[in-house]
Write an enzyme that holds these catalytic residues in place. Sequence first.
Site, PDB file in Angstrom:
ATOM      1  N   TYR A 109       0.954  11.354  -3.741  1.00 53.80           N
ATOM      2  CA  TYR A 109       1.195  11.808  -5.113  1.00 53.80           C
ATOM      3  C   TYR A 109       0.884  13.294  -5.278  1.00 53.80           C
ATOM      4  CZ  TYR A 109       1.100   6.781  -5.520  1.00 53.80           C
ATOM      5  OH  TYR A 109       1.344   5.442  -5.316  1.00 53.80           O
ATOM      6  N   PRO A 166       0.819  -1.215   0.000  1.00 54.95           N
ATOM      7  CA  PRO A 166       0.000   0.000   0.000  1.00 54.95           C
ATOM      8  C   PRO A 166       0.850   1.261   0.000  1.00 54.95           C
ATOM      9  CG  PRO A 166       0.129  -0.910   2.202  1.00 54.95           C
ATOM     10  CD  PRO A 166       0.854  -1.879   1.312  1.00 54.95           C
ATOM     11  N   CYS A 169      -0.403  28.752 -17.149  1.00 58.09           N
ATOM     12  CA  CYS A 169      -1.048  29.126 -18.410  1.00 58.09           C
ATOM     13  C   CYS A 169      -1.513  27.874 -19.158  1.00 58.09           C
ATOM     14  CB  CYS A 169      -0.075  29.938 -19.260  1.00 58.09           C
ATOM     15  SG  CYS A 169      -0.858  30.705 -20.700  1.00 58.09           S
TER      16      CYS A 169
END
Length: 498
Positions: free
Chosen positions: A414, A302, A385
């Site tokens: 993450y 995990p 942008c």
Amino acid sequence: MSGPTPEDASSSNPPVRRLADWDADRLAALADRYETPLYVIDRDRVRENCARLRDAFPDADVRYAVKAHTGQSVLRTVERAGLAAECASAGELERALAAGFSGDRLHYTAVNPPARDLDHVVDRWREHPEITITAGAVDTLDRLADRGFDGRVCIRVTPGVDAGHHEKVRTGAHAKFGVPYDRAANVVREATDRFDVVGIHAHAGSGIDADGLDRHRELVSRMGALAAALVDPAAGDREDADADPITLEYVDVGGGFGVPYRDDEPPLDLPAVADATREAFETALEDADVDRDAGLDLAVEPGRYVVADAGVLLTRVNTVKPAPETTVVGVDAGMTDLLRLAMYDAFHPIRNVSSASHSGENRGDVIDDRGDRDPIPVTVTGPICETADVFCEDRPLPAPERGDVLAIGIAGAYGYEMASQYNSRPRPAEVAVGVGGDTTTGTDESPDAADPGPTLVRDRETIADVTAVERRAGYEGFAALEDPVRPAGDVSSTEDAE
């Protein structure tokens, strides 16, 4: 005095920590003290998640997937919680060693490892011969042998079964990951002539939820059948019944256990997942007439489950722009700080945590008691942008004002790990809160230990950090660049400083 009941344990260690469970005033204070964007990681929650995993898989080797969060504050907490470490790169292996993991708790599982990685890992193996290297190609085995490696090896297999929250993280059926299932037994047998083959490995994907449990169960069953064919080829009716048996220590069925990002999603029933994993594994062995006491252990990996709900990203509103179709709320964090939304179309909860405080001269004085504003549909966007640089669209939030602090939840996995310097933007800072067993003595602290307060665990990068690699290369043009925080040329607080 009697011990805690199961109900007490459940209430003190709930299966998921929602964004609403974080103390808003404390988050706002952290944003004021350390500025934004800012990651906050709670080491106590990391420790609680590790404990829940160990309780659910008491007979399995639980290995933390380091790629989910590589920070030392997390790794040291995980190490003291008793988990092993699964490392996808030489850099992750180095971080795990620095956090105190011993060689027998380190598993290097890179895909198509670069030459520099293999060189580094084999060098480290000579110092720590208990390290296990997982290979997903015969080429990788050959490259290891060319470097003089003859140690512990695990063979990664493509099980033909995948699962996960997005097509980009489903790995179990992709040829990139592992040797083909129908060739795996031969690869393992041939590898025993050169290495100490100790296990087989597969991984379905990332973010497996209740809907993906059947796929996970199928993967475990297939890997159990493969293990049975290797350890006792004479059992049952097999074509390779005359093959020599292989002594394996474990079958690693990966991880990918999901967490709920939306408030209306139920948490993963981890005990049920653990029961299904064990049942599928034991049934596969029984169907193959292999004794369950053959010495084969289960391993799981995990990552997200350990750290996702232990982290939030704090960002400050700098622009509020009414538009005909929505109200655009510009913040100082962007897809360079949290990429998951742009890359995976992911959902993250967002909350306005500003408390009654003055925000500062450059933003004007902003007072927000979080109770006096009606919700309005807002589109929260970053400074990059790209139209993908959006944290939510038309989501109801109490009408934001310039200077407000927003918290983006379930960001511990993450998040910082996928941050970049795109647009030449420095990466954010990170602070750790809680005890989490991260002590100088290396012992696990009790839940009642005093919280030492927030600790800066990753410095905020500056523009000089962004351009440091060019200065170190001696490229012209940056010699006179001044760091607004540190003197030019001083990169001592960056993680990649030499």
